[in-house]
Design an enzyme around this catalytic site. Structure first.
Site, PDB file in Angstrom:
ATOM      1  N   ARG A   6       0.843  -1.193   0.000  1.00 13.68           N
ATOM      2  CA  ARG A   6       0.000   0.000   0.000  1.00 13.68           C
ATOM      3  C   ARG A   6       0.883   1.250   0.000  1.00 13.68           C
ATOM      4  O   ARG A   6       1.873   1.338   0.732  1.00 13.68           O
ATOM      5  CB  ARG A   6      -0.912   0.024   1.234  1.00 13.68           C
ATOM      6  CG  ARG A   6      -2.135  -0.864   1.095  1.00 13.68           C
ATOM      7  CD  ARG A   6      -3.132  -0.328   0.063  1.00 13.68           C
ATOM      8  NE  ARG A   6      -4.295  -1.182  -0.127  1.00 13.68           N
ATOM      9  CZ  ARG A   6      -4.450  -2.072  -1.116  1.00 13.68           C
ATOM     10  NH1 ARG A   6      -3.505  -2.239  -2.027  1.00 13.68           N
ATOM     11  NH2 ARG A   6      -5.565  -2.774  -1.220  1.00 13.68           N
TER      12      ARG A   6
ATOM     13  N   ASP B 161       4.116   0.286  -7.429  1.00 15.63           N
ATOM     14  CA  ASP B 161       2.830  -0.114  -8.019  1.00 15.63           C
ATOM     15  C   ASP B 161       1.679   0.558  -7.280  1.00 15.63           C
ATOM     16  O   ASP B 161       0.543   0.534  -7.740  1.00 15.63           O
ATOM     17  CB  ASP B 161       2.668  -1.639  -7.952  1.00 15.63           C
ATOM     18  CG  ASP B 161       1.418  -2.119  -8.683  1.00 15.63           C
ATOM     19  OD1 ASP B 161       1.252  -1.739  -9.865  1.00 15.63           O
ATOM     20  OD2 ASP B 161       0.608  -2.851  -8.091  1.00 15.63           O
TER      21      ASP B 161
ATOM     22  N   HIS C  63      -0.972   0.703 -10.213  1.00 17.42           N
ATOM     23  CA  HIS C  63      -1.659  -0.318  -9.394  1.00 17.42           C
ATOM     24  C   HIS C  63      -2.161  -1.457 -10.295  1.00 17.42           C
ATOM     25  O   HIS C  63      -3.323  -1.855 -10.218  1.00 17.42           O
ATOM     26  CB  HIS C  63      -2.824   0.320  -8.622  1.00 17.42           C
ATOM     27  CG  HIS C  63      -3.213  -0.460  -7.393  1.00 17.42           C
ATOM     28  ND1 HIS C  63      -3.510   0.123  -6.194  1.00 17.42           N
ATOM     29  CD2 HIS C  63      -3.359  -1.793  -7.184  1.00 17.42           C
ATOM     30  CE1 HIS C  63      -3.827  -0.800  -5.307  1.00 17.42           C
ATOM     31  NE2 HIS C  63      -3.738  -1.978  -5.892  1.00 17.42           N
TER      32      HIS C  63
ATOM     33  N   GLU D 187      -4.435   7.522  -4.959  1.00 17.82           N
ATOM     34  CA  GLU D 187      -4.583   6.955  -6.313  1.00 17.82           C
ATOM     35  C   GLU D 187      -5.892   7.434  -6.927  1.00 17.82           C
ATOM     36  O   GLU D 187      -6.884   7.548  -6.212  1.00 17.82           O
ATOM     37  CB  GLU D 187      -4.538   5.428  -6.250  1.00 17.82           C
ATOM     38  CG  GLU D 187      -3.183   4.927  -5.785  1.00 17.82           C
ATOM     39  CD  GLU D 187      -3.085   3.398  -5.716  1.00 17.82           C
ATOM     40  OE1 GLU D 187      -4.071   2.719  -6.080  1.00 17.82           O
ATOM     41  OE2 GLU D 187      -2.039   2.900  -5.309  1.00 17.82           O
TER      42      GLU D 187
END
Ligand SMILES: NC(=O)C1=CN([C@@H]2O[C@H](COP(=O)(O)OP(=O)(O)OC[C@H]3O[C@@H](n4cnc5c(N)ncnc54)[C@H](O)[C@@H]3O)[C@@H](O)[C@H]2O)C=CC1
Ligand SMILES: O=C(O)C(=O)COP(=O)(O)O
Length: 354
Positions: A267, A291, A315, A296
Site C-alpha cells: 500500500r 505499483d 496499481h 490513487e
C-alpha cells in the site's frame, strides 16, 4: 469472535462482477452454497479482476431495487456492494441475517473500516479478504524491480535515449544482494522464494516474528533500522494499518545505504512520498519501482512521475488472468469452513482492520 453453528445451506448473493464460469467453480466446490446472481446487475468487467467494472454502467431504478433485494435476502455476500463502504453499511443495517462478507481486494480491511459498522455488526458478520491470491504476479513485479535497480534501468534508458555509448561499468548482481522484504504474507513469501532462487539473501519482517521459508532472518518491524546497513533493496508487501502508515518514513529513508532499491507492491501509504523524493534526490534510494501510491490515481502533478529514478506502475502489477478464479476458489474454501464451523481464512480482525 464466536462462530455460528454448522448449517446445511448458505445463501450467497453475488455483489461484485463474477463470470458464470466462476459462479460454476464456486457451486462445484461447495454445493451447499445457493449462489444468487443476476448478470444484468453488474457493471461489465473491462479486464480480469475488474471489480469496479465499466464506470459508465448505471442501474435503472428497478435494477437497483433488484440488486438491493438480492443483497438483503442473503446470508453472505461475494464482494463489497459496488466497492462502496456506504452501500455495505446499508446492507449490514437492513439485513440482520448477514453473517459473512468476502472482499475481492487482498487489502479489503480498509473497505470494512471505511463502512463504519457498529460493534454489533462487526461481531455478527465475519469479514474475509482475498489476501494471498496476488502473490505470484506481485512477486514477479518485485523481482523485476530489484533486478531493474541492480542493473540501473534508469541509467540505461537515459543513455540510450541520448545515444550515449559510455564506458562500461560493473552492474550489481542480485546474487550478491541482501533484500529486506517487509510483510511476509501471501505476497512476501513468494517474493522471498524467488529472490532466494536468484541467490539473494533475504531478511524479512512480519508481525509474529515466526520464521518463514527462504527468509534467512526474520526481524520485527520495530528493528528495521538496525538492518539497513546490510540491505541493498527493500520490498514492501504490507497492508495499510495504523501500524504501517509511514513506516518507511524519513528516518528509515535517511539511513538506507546509498543507491538502495525500493519496491512497493503493498500500500502506498506505507511510504512517506515526500521523504522518498528527498532520498531519491540525495542518492540514498537509487531506484524505486512503485505499483501503489498514497493517493490513487497518482495526481498528474505529482513529482514522482518525472523523477528519473522512479518507475510508476498504475496499481496494475497484481492483475492476472487467473485472479477471478483464484478468488472464487478461496471463497468456496471459506464457505466450506463457515458451514463446517471451522476457522475461516483471511479473517479481518476488526480492531486493526487487517
Ligand atoms: N499492488 C496490488 O495490487 C496489491 C496490493 N496488495 C496489498 O498488499 C497487502 C499484503 O497482501 P498479502 O501478502 O496478500 O497479505 P497477507 O495478509 O497475506 O500478508 C501481509 C503480511 O504483512 C504482515 N504485517 C502486517 N502488519 C504488519 C506490521 N505492522 N509489521 C510487520 N508486518 C506486518 C503480516 O504479518 C503478513 O506477513 C494487502 O493487504 C494489500 O494492501 C495486495 C494485493 C494486490
Ligand atoms: O487486492 C488488493 O488489495 C489490491 O490492491 C488489488 O486490487 P484488485 O486486484 O483490484 O482487487
Amino acid at each position: 469472535m464466536p462462530m455460528k453453528a454448522a448449517t446445511d445451506r448458505l445463501r450467497v448473493a453475488v455483489a461484485a462482477p463474477l463470470s458464470e464460469e466462476n459462479c460454476a467453480v464456486i457451486e462445484r466446490l461447495e454445493p451447499r452454497i445457493e449462489l444468487i446472481r443476476d448478470q444484468t446487475l453488474y457493471p461489465p468487467m473491462r479486464h480480469p479482476a475488474d471489480f469496479s467494472g465499466d464506470p459508465s454502467f448505471r442501474r435503472t431504478a428497478s435494477q437497483q431495487d433488484r440488486y438491493e433485494e438480492m443483497l438483503l435476502s442473503a446470508d453472505a455476500l461475494y464482494g463489497v456492494p459496488d466497492l462502496n463502504p456506504a452501500a455495505l453499511k446499508r446492507v449490514a443495517e437492513r439485513n440482520t441475517s448477514l453473517r459473512w462478507v468476502h472482499t475481492m481486494a487482498a487489502g479489503g480491511g480498509t473497505q470494512i473500516k471505511a463502512a463504519d459498522l457498529t460493534p454489533d455488526q462487526l461481531q455478527r458478520i465475519a469479514f474475509t479478504t482475498s489476501a494471498g491470491v496476488h502473490g505470484a504476479p506481485l512477486a514477479e513485479f518485485a523481482v523485476f524491480g530489484v533486478l531493474a535497480g541492480a542493473k540501473d534501468l534508469p541509467r540505461l534508458i537515459q543513455q540510450q535515449r541520448s545515444h550515449s555509448w559510455t564506458g562500461r561499468w560493473v552492474m550489481r548482481q542480485v546474487s550478491d544482494l541482501t533484500v529486506l522484504v517487509i510483510g511476509l504474507g501471501g505476497i512476501g513469501q513468494q517474493v522471498a522464494r524467488r529472490l532466494n532462487a536468484l541467490g539473494a539473501s533475504v531478511i524479512g519482517c512480519n508481525r509474529s516474528g515466526r520464521s518463514v521459508d527462504f527468509v534467512d532472518r526474520v526481524i520485527p518491524a520495530a528493528n528495521i533500522r538496525e538492518a539497513l546497513d546490510e540491505v541493498d533493496a527493500i520490498v514492501i508487501s504490507l497492508p495499510e494499518t495504523d501500524a504501517t502508515v509511514n513506516l518507511i518514513g524519513r528516518e528509515v529513508l535517511s539511513e538506507v545505504k546509498p543507491a538502495t532499491t525500493l519496491v512497493n507492491v503493498g500500500r502506498g501509504t506505507v511510504v512517506d512520498e515526500s521523504a522518498l523524493l528527498d532520498a531519491l534526490r540525495s542518492g540514498r534510494i537509487g531506484f524505486a519501482a512503485l505499483d501503489v501510491f498514497a493517493s490513487e490515481p497518482l495526481a498528474a502533478d505529482s513529482p514522482l512521475w518525472d523523477e528519473p529514478g522512479v518507475l510508476v506502475s498504475p496499481h496494475t502489477a497484481a492483475l492476472s488472468s487467473r485472479e477471478d478464479q483464484l478468488i472464487a476458489e478461496l471463497f468456496a474454501e471459506n464457505a466450506t469452513r463457515l458451514l463446517d464451523s471451522r476457522p475461516m481464512l483471511n479473517r479481518v480482525d476488526t480492531v486493526d482492520f487487517y
